[in-house]
Design a protein around this motif. Structure first.
Motif, PDB file in Angstrom:
ATOM      1  N   ILE A  32       1.782  61.401   6.799  1.00 24.33           N
ATOM      2  CA  ILE A  32       1.925  60.815   5.076  1.00 24.33           C
ATOM      3  C   ILE A  32       0.583  59.767   6.028  1.00 24.33           C
ATOM      4  CG2 ILE A  32       3.338  59.368   3.402  1.00 24.33           C
ATOM      5  CD1 ILE A  32       5.624  61.162   4.585  1.00 24.33           C
ATOM      6  N   TYR A  33      -0.255  59.376   5.261  1.00 20.70           N
ATOM      7  CA  TYR A  33      -1.036  58.454   5.038  1.00 20.70           C
ATOM      8  C   TYR A  33      -1.832  57.655   4.066  1.00 20.70           C
ATOM      9  CZ  TYR A  33      -5.670  56.095   5.656  1.00 20.70           C
ATOM     10  OH  TYR A  33      -6.951  55.132   5.282  1.00 20.70           O
ATOM     11  N   LEU A  34      -0.972  56.522   2.939  1.00 29.62           N
ATOM     12  CA  LEU A  34      -1.229  55.699   2.542  1.00 29.62           C
ATOM     13  C   LEU A  34      -2.099  54.476   2.100  1.00 29.62           C
ATOM     14  CD1 LEU A  34       2.395  55.592   1.742  1.00 29.62           C
ATOM     15  CD2 LEU A  34       0.665  57.946   0.640  1.00 29.62           C
ATOM     16  N   ALA A  35      -3.339  54.762   1.394  1.00 27.91           N
ATOM     17  CA  ALA A  35      -4.352  53.785   1.031  1.00 27.91           C
ATOM     18  C   ALA A  35      -4.450  53.056  -0.497  1.00 27.91           C
ATOM     19  CB  ALA A  35      -5.615  54.087   1.768  1.00 27.91           C
ATOM     20  N   VAL A  52       1.809  56.439   8.024  1.00 30.71           N
ATOM     21  CA  VAL A  52       0.291  55.485   7.683  1.00 30.71           C
ATOM     22  C   VAL A  52       0.538  54.883   6.829  1.00 30.71           C
ATOM     23  CG1 VAL A  52      -2.079  54.898   8.599  1.00 30.71           C
ATOM     24  CG2 VAL A  52      -0.714  56.094  10.168  1.00 30.71           C
ATOM     25  N   GLY A  53       0.024  53.452   6.510  1.00 30.68           N
ATOM     26  CA  GLY A  53       0.232  52.452   5.178  1.00 30.68           C
ATOM     27  C   GLY A  53      -1.190  51.288   5.686  1.00 30.68           C
ATOM     28  N   SER A  71       4.516  55.278  12.861  1.00 33.63           N
ATOM     29  CA  SER A  71       4.526  54.167  11.607  1.00 33.63           C
ATOM     30  C   SER A  71       3.701  53.457  12.636  1.00 33.63           C
ATOM     31  CB  SER A  71       6.418  53.799  11.068  1.00 33.63           C
ATOM     32  OG  SER A  71       6.977  54.330  10.289  1.00 33.63           O
ATOM     33  N   ILE A  72       2.332  53.712  11.662  1.00 36.68           N
ATOM     34  CA  ILE A  72       1.503  52.333  11.797  1.00 36.68           C
ATOM     35  C   ILE A  72       0.959  51.641  10.136  1.00 36.68           C
ATOM     36  CG2 ILE A  72      -1.252  52.087  12.114  1.00 36.68           C
ATOM     37  CD1 ILE A  72      -0.900  54.539  13.421  1.00 36.68           C
ATOM     38  N   THR A  90       7.067  51.896  15.697  1.00 38.78           N
ATOM     39  CA  THR A  90       6.555  51.095  14.580  1.00 38.78           C
ATOM     40  C   THR A  90       5.936  50.478  15.240  1.00 38.78           C
ATOM     41  OG1 THR A  90       8.327  51.100  12.820  1.00 38.78           O
ATOM     42  CG2 THR A  90       6.477  49.339  12.321  1.00 38.78           C
ATOM     43  N   LEU A  91       4.233  50.583  15.016  1.00 42.25           N
ATOM     44  CA  LEU A  91       2.632  49.115  15.126  1.00 42.25           C
ATOM     45  C   LEU A  91       2.594  48.769  13.552  1.00 42.25           C
ATOM     46  CD1 LEU A  91       1.055  52.349  17.039  1.00 42.25           C
ATOM     47  CD2 LEU A  91       2.340  50.709  17.991  1.00 42.25           C
ATOM     48  N   ALA A  92       2.764  47.411  13.853  1.00 41.99           N
ATOM     49  CA  ALA A  92       2.096  45.858  13.261  1.00 41.99           C
ATOM     50  C   ALA A  92       1.508  45.186  13.873  1.00 41.99           C
ATOM     51  CB  ALA A  92       3.408  45.548  11.702  1.00 41.99           C
ATOM     52  N   PRO A  93       0.792  44.174  13.150  1.00 41.84           N
ATOM     53  CA  PRO A  93       0.120  43.333  13.186  1.00 41.84           C
ATOM     54  C   PRO A  93       1.006  42.029  13.482  1.00 41.84           C
ATOM     55  CG  PRO A  93      -0.817  44.037  11.778  1.00 41.84           C
ATOM     56  CD  PRO A  93      -0.208  44.648  11.365  1.00 41.84           C
TER      57      PRO A  93
END
Length: 158
Positions: A32-35, A52-53, A71-72, A90-93
Protein backbone atom coordinates in the motif's frame (compact mmCIF):
# COMPACT_ATOMS: atom_id res chain seq x y z
CA UNK A 1 -16.42 -1.29 0.04
CA UNK A 2 -18.97 -3.05 2.21
CA UNK A 3 -17.08 -5.90 3.90
CA UNK A 4 -13.52 -7.12 3.38
CA UNK A 5 -11.39 -6.08 0.39
CA UNK A 6 -8.56 -8.31 -0.86
CA UNK A 7 -6.30 -6.97 -3.62
CA UNK A 8 -3.82 -9.39 -5.22
CA UNK A 9 -1.49 -6.53 -6.20
CA UNK A 10 -0.61 -3.09 -4.91
CA UNK A 11 -2.87 -0.26 -3.81
CA UNK A 12 -1.32 3.00 -4.94
CA UNK A 13 -2.93 6.38 -4.29
CA UNK A 14 -0.86 9.32 -5.51
CA UNK A 15 -3.62 11.86 -5.16
CA UNK A 16 -4.15 15.59 -5.21
CA UNK A 17 -7.51 15.59 -3.50
CA UNK A 18 -10.12 13.48 -5.28
CA UNK A 19 -10.56 9.79 -4.45
CA UNK A 20 -11.08 7.95 -1.17
CA UNK A 21 -11.03 4.25 -0.32
CA UNK A 22 -13.39 3.29 2.49
CA UNK A 23 -13.47 -0.36 3.58
CA UNK A 24 -16.06 -1.41 6.16
CA UNK A 25 -14.20 -4.66 6.90
CA UNK A 26 -10.54 -5.69 6.63
CA UNK A 27 -8.16 -4.63 3.86
CA UNK A 28 -5.46 -6.92 2.48
CA UNK A 29 -3.05 -5.99 -0.33
CA UNK A 30 0.47 -6.83 -1.43
CA UNK A 31 1.75 -3.27 -0.83
CA UNK A 32 0.00 0.00 0.00
CA UNK A 33 1.48 3.35 -1.11
CA UNK A 34 -0.26 6.59 -0.17
CA UNK A 35 1.04 10.00 -1.23
CA UNK A 36 -0.33 13.52 -1.39
CA UNK A 37 -3.93 14.01 -0.35
CA UNK A 38 -4.78 10.30 -0.08
CA UNK A 39 -7.80 9.18 1.90
CA UNK A 40 -8.02 5.68 3.37
CA UNK A 41 -10.50 4.62 6.05
CA UNK A 42 -10.61 0.97 7.13
CA UNK A 43 -13.04 -0.24 9.81
CA UNK A 44 -11.02 -3.43 10.45
CA UNK A 45 -7.39 -4.48 10.06
CA UNK A 46 -4.94 -3.61 7.27
CA UNK A 47 -2.51 -6.33 6.17
CA UNK A 48 0.24 -5.80 3.58
CA UNK A 49 3.87 -6.65 2.91
CA UNK A 50 4.64 -2.93 3.05
CA UNK A 51 2.62 0.12 4.01
CA UNK A 52 4.16 3.35 2.73
CA UNK A 53 3.02 6.89 3.50
CA UNK A 54 4.49 9.98 1.84
CA UNK A 55 3.30 13.55 2.59
CA UNK A 56 1.00 14.99 5.22
CA UNK A 57 -2.12 16.18 3.38
CA UNK A 58 -4.15 13.02 3.91
CA UNK A 59 -6.73 11.20 5.95
CA UNK A 60 -5.66 7.70 6.99
CA UNK A 61 -7.68 5.96 9.68
CA UNK A 62 -7.36 2.27 10.55
CA UNK A 63 -9.79 1.11 13.23
CA UNK A 64 -7.95 -2.19 13.77
CA UNK A 65 -4.34 -3.34 13.48
CA UNK A 66 -1.82 -2.26 10.85
CA UNK A 67 0.04 -5.48 10.00
CA UNK A 68 2.97 -5.06 7.63
CA UNK A 69 6.43 -6.54 7.29
CA UNK A 70 7.64 -2.94 6.97
CA UNK A 71 5.79 0.38 7.37
CA UNK A 72 7.57 3.44 5.99
CA UNK A 73 6.44 6.93 6.99
CA UNK A 74 8.21 9.92 5.45
CA UNK A 75 7.69 13.59 4.54
CA UNK A 76 5.86 14.03 7.86
CA UNK A 77 3.35 11.24 7.09
CA UNK A 78 1.75 9.59 10.09
CA UNK A 79 -1.62 7.82 10.08
CA UNK A 80 -4.35 9.85 11.76
CA UNK A 81 -5.49 6.71 13.60
CA UNK A 82 -4.39 3.15 14.14
CA UNK A 83 -6.75 1.96 16.87
CA UNK A 84 -5.09 -1.44 17.22
CA UNK A 85 -1.46 -2.49 17.18
CA UNK A 86 1.21 -1.47 14.68
CA UNK A 87 2.84 -4.81 13.75
CA UNK A 88 6.17 -5.23 11.96
CA UNK A 89 9.15 -2.95 11.41
CA UNK A 90 8.33 0.76 11.22
CA UNK A 91 10.72 3.22 9.59
CA UNK A 92 10.13 6.85 10.40
CA UNK A 93 12.34 9.93 10.78
CA UNK A 94 13.45 10.78 14.31
CA UNK A 95 11.24 13.87 14.41
CA UNK A 96 8.19 11.59 14.18
CA UNK A 97 8.00 10.09 17.66
CA UNK A 98 5.50 7.24 17.24
CA UNK A 99 5.25 6.78 21.01
CA UNK A 100 3.61 10.21 21.28
CA UNK A 101 1.98 10.37 17.83
CA UNK A 102 -1.78 10.89 17.77
CA UNK A 103 -2.42 7.51 16.23
CA UNK A 104 -3.43 5.76 19.40
CA UNK A 105 -1.54 2.57 18.66
CA UNK A 106 0.95 0.41 20.43
CA UNK A 107 4.01 -0.75 18.53
CA UNK A 108 4.61 -4.48 18.34
CA UNK A 109 7.56 -5.24 20.67
CA UNK A 110 9.02 -7.87 18.31
CA UNK A 111 12.79 -7.65 17.73
CA UNK A 112 13.78 -5.68 14.64
CA UNK A 113 15.33 -7.67 11.82
CA UNK A 114 18.02 -5.91 9.76
CA UNK A 115 16.59 -4.04 6.77
CA UNK A 116 18.77 -6.11 4.45
CA UNK A 117 16.71 -9.18 5.46
CA UNK A 118 13.38 -7.40 4.96
CA UNK A 119 13.67 -5.15 1.90
CA UNK A 120 14.89 -5.65 -1.66
CA UNK A 121 18.58 -4.62 -1.89
CA UNK A 122 17.80 -1.91 -4.50
CA UNK A 123 15.85 0.01 -1.83
CA UNK A 124 18.71 0.40 0.63
CA UNK A 125 20.95 3.46 0.63
CA UNK A 126 24.55 2.39 0.03
CA UNK A 127 27.38 4.77 -0.70
CA UNK A 128 26.73 8.46 -1.26
CA UNK A 129 23.04 9.32 -0.83
CA UNK A 130 21.05 10.68 -3.77
CA UNK A 131 18.76 13.73 -3.67
CA UNK A 132 15.61 11.62 -3.25
CA UNK A 133 17.02 9.23 -0.65
CA UNK A 134 15.43 9.00 2.75
CA UNK A 135 18.82 8.93 4.42
CA UNK A 136 17.48 9.11 7.98
CA UNK A 137 15.73 5.78 7.51
CA UNK A 138 18.14 4.30 4.95
CA UNK A 139 15.77 4.01 1.96
CA UNK A 140 16.18 5.09 -1.66
CA UNK A 141 12.97 7.05 -2.27
CA UNK A 142 13.12 6.93 -6.07
CA UNK A 143 13.68 3.15 -6.10
CA UNK A 144 10.82 2.67 -3.64
CA UNK A 145 8.36 4.60 -5.83
CA UNK A 146 9.60 2.96 -9.03
CA UNK A 147 9.19 -0.56 -7.65
CA UNK A 148 5.75 0.15 -6.19
CA UNK A 149 4.43 1.82 -9.33
CA UNK A 150 5.94 -0.97 -11.42
CA UNK A 151 4.17 -3.64 -9.35
CA UNK A 152 7.45 -5.09 -8.09
CA UNK A 153 7.84 -6.45 -4.54
CA UNK A 154 9.58 -4.34 -1.91
CA UNK A 155 10.28 -7.12 0.53
CA UNK A 156 12.69 -10.02 0.22
CA UNK A 157 10.03 -12.47 1.41
CA UNK A 158 7.90 -14.13 -1.29
Amino acid sequence: MDGDLVVDGNITDVDDGAAALIVLGNLRARNIYLAGDAKLVVHGHVTAETFVGDMTDKLVMIHGDLRATVSIFWNEFCPDLVAGTLHGRTLAPAYLDLSTAPIGCLADPAPEAPLSRLLAPELLVTGAPGPDDLTEIGIRGDALRDRLLGGLPLTTTP
